[in-house]
Design a protein around this motif. Structure first.
Motif, PDB file in Angstrom:
ATOM      1  N   LEU A 146      45.522  43.407  35.141  1.00 35.27           N
ATOM      2  CA  LEU A 146      46.076  45.034  35.884  1.00 35.27           C
ATOM      3  C   LEU A 146      45.140  45.738  36.234  1.00 35.27           C
ATOM      4  O   LEU A 146      45.476  46.224  37.355  1.00 35.27           O
ATOM      5  CB  LEU A 146      47.120  44.975  35.402  1.00 35.27           C
ATOM      6  N   LEU A 147      43.656  46.030  35.427  1.00 37.34           N
ATOM      7  CA  LEU A 147      42.803  47.217  35.515  1.00 37.34           C
ATOM      8  C   LEU A 147      42.034  47.012  36.027  1.00 37.34           C
ATOM      9  O   LEU A 147      41.412  47.468  36.452  1.00 37.34           O
ATOM     10  CB  LEU A 147      42.689  47.715  34.579  1.00 37.34           C
ATOM     11  N   LYS A 148      41.569  45.699  36.973  1.00 38.24           N
ATOM     12  CA  LYS A 148      40.332  45.368  37.093  1.00 38.24           C
ATOM     13  C   LYS A 148      40.411  46.240  38.521  1.00 38.24           C
ATOM     14  O   LYS A 148      39.285  46.521  38.494  1.00 38.24           O
ATOM     15  CB  LYS A 148      40.023  43.975  37.563  1.00 38.24           C
ATOM     16  N   HIS A 149      41.230  46.929  39.302  1.00 39.43           N
ATOM     17  CA  HIS A 149      40.277  47.037  40.006  1.00 39.43           C
ATOM     18  C   HIS A 149      40.366  48.687  40.382  1.00 39.43           C
ATOM     19  O   HIS A 149      40.124  49.696  41.478  1.00 39.43           O
ATOM     20  CB  HIS A 149      42.183  47.166  41.784  1.00 39.43           C
ATOM     21  N   LEU A 150      40.765  48.878  39.533  1.00 39.20           N
ATOM     22  CA  LEU A 150      40.237  50.392  38.995  1.00 39.20           C
ATOM     23  C   LEU A 150      39.012  51.018  37.896  1.00 39.20           C
ATOM     24  O   LEU A 150      38.553  51.673  37.877  1.00 39.20           O
ATOM     25  CB  LEU A 150      41.838  50.749  38.373  1.00 39.20           C
TER      26      LEU A 150
END
Length: 460
Positions: A146-150
């Motif tokens: 869920l954090l990959k885009h950040l």
């Protein structure tokens, strides 16, 4: 029928070995046979041979491990530990033919060791894991995709409000391994694989307790129903004290010094066994402590201060030693120090072991995180539990003595809106911690359920 035989294999760092030993101590008190594996270099330095059937130490070679400091070299150590699989497998094979001990029932691995699932599957042995950080951090790792885009998160001000079981927090509070681009690939993908495998494990032990992290523990059980709190591992009224933990030589004379101080009057300062601080930051910390007027006990390891030569370090230590309100030592019996009535606050790097030990003793925390998940732990302590304050101001590169002084005065204060309120909340956690490890407590019950399940596995 032979009792369950657990083979314990920790990650080779003090902050991981000690919780593993403490967990094994509890299992041994429940009738388990324990074989504890240590790396050869640590084994020769720190352990004496044990011939007891219930609890035995053995070692395997660690020549494959890097000679660097652990610090931010975690992935390097994890990769290198692949070289220990063959020796570990041979050890299990040799133990199977040892008539003095029953065959291994379960291997208890540190959760950092990513190849443990394949290892146990190949040998047909049950696997359990010990997670030595917080349940909140484990939950974060379960949902890494869920954090990959950040990522990388360094410099980002995004508010993360979409993680199941976690309150909103700033991207800058993510662990340091997710902050920098060079650590996100391949380390990030490897971490995702490791935590996906953890979702299928039968048992994942977390050194925490329900009141400390109720929402994260509940959410972690939604991911893996057998992800259970078993802490705090460092104290248990039902288990006889032993000398099984490892640490540098402790200076117990500090306890006599504490005996001479007034109740809740001392600031205890320690940055654990691995973290370092700059020489300039250390100077600011000392100045703030001295100006606060409060007594302090400061653990300064030989390798704590960075950016100073031996002469500068010695002059700095001499200056502190001249302060009648201060005492410096190289290592402390930390649990005993935190439980001493004269200690009113803990200036800490917020490693999870230190955080848990402090709050289990009812001591609020002055938070100065250094690396790894310590910033994330700080956010939990300050923003969620509200039992601590931050020593470093937001967005500032260094530490300022005036802010250290202000925060020490605030936490050590005696009005309702400062130290007394923090101590009240911390003492509530202390009482909850003691309830959880007693026979009718949830952490104790979780271990009993594991013992029943493993003994049932032995009978099959």
């Amino acid at each position: 029928m032979a009792p369950p035989h657990v083979l314990a294999f920790p990650f080779p760092a003090q902050g991981h070995i000690n919780p593993m030993i403490l967990l094994c101590r509890k299992l041994a008190s429940m009738g388990f046979i324990i074989t504890f594996i240590n790396t050869r270099s640590r084994h020769e330095q720190e352990f004496k041979k044990s011939t007891a059937l219930a609890y035995r130490f053995v070692s395997i070679p660690d020549d494959c491990l890097p000679k660097h400091r652990l610090g931010n070299n975690l992935q390097m150590f994890l990769n290198a530990m692949e070289g220990m699989k063959q020796d570990l497998e041979q050890l299990v094979t040799d133990m199977a033919s040892d008539p003095r001990r029953p065959p291994v029932t379960c291997v208890l691995f540190d959760a950092f060791i990513g190849w443990s699932q394949e290892f146990c599957h190949n040998l047909g042995i049950a696997r359990a894991l010990l997670w030595t950080s917080s349940a909140a951090c484990l939950l974060l790792c379960f949902h890494l995709p869920l954090l990959k885009h950040l990522l990388p998160a360094k410099g980002r001000k995004d508010i993360i409000d979409f993680m199941p079981g976690l309150p909103s927090f700033c991207a800058s509070h993510l662990p340091s391994t997710l902050q920098h681009e060079d650590e996100c690939d391949p380390g990030f993908e490897l971490r995702i694989q490791r935590f996906e495998r953890m979702k299928g494990d039968v048992w994942v032990f977390v050194n925490s307790f329900q009141e400390m992290e109720e929402a994260p523990l509940d959410a972690a059980r939604d991911v893996n129903p057998n992800c259970i709190a078993v802490g705090p591992l460092h104290f248990d009224d039902t288990v006889e004290e032993t000398q099984l933990s490892i640490s540098p030589i402790e200076d117990t004379s500090c306890l006599e010094w504490l005996d001479k101080q007034a109740p809740s009057s001392v600031v205890y300062v320690s940055f654990g066994s691995v973290a370092t601080i700059s020489y300039s930051d250390a100077q600011q910390i000392y100045k703030g402590l001295a100006n606060s007027g409060h007594a302090f006990l400061w653990v300064i390891r030989l390798d704590l201060l960075q950016g100073s030569d031996e002469q500068a370090r010695n002059e700095f230590l001499a200056r502190i030693q001249q302060n009648e309100k201060g005492l410096i030592i190289s290592w402390a019996p930390q649990v005993k120090v935190l439980e001493h009535e004269s200690v009113g606050a803990f200036l800490s790097h917020c490693g999870w072991n230190s955080t848990l030990e402090s709050l289990s003793a009812g001591v609020p925390i002055l938070c100065l995180p250094c690396f790894a998940e310590q910033v994330f732990n700080t956010a939990w302590v300050v923003d969620t539990l509200k039992v601590g304050v931050r020593i470093k101001k937001a967005m500032e590169a260094g530490i300022h003595a005036s802010h250290v002084e202000d925060m020490v005065r605030f936490v050590m204060g005696r009005d309702h809106c400062s130290g007394d309120e923090l101590r009240r909340r911390a003492k509530e956690l202390r009482h909850a911690a003691k309830r959880n490890v007693q026979p009718n407590g949830s952490s104790h019950a979780n271990l009993v359920n594991f013992a029943k399940a493993l003994k049932l596995h032995c009978d099959l």
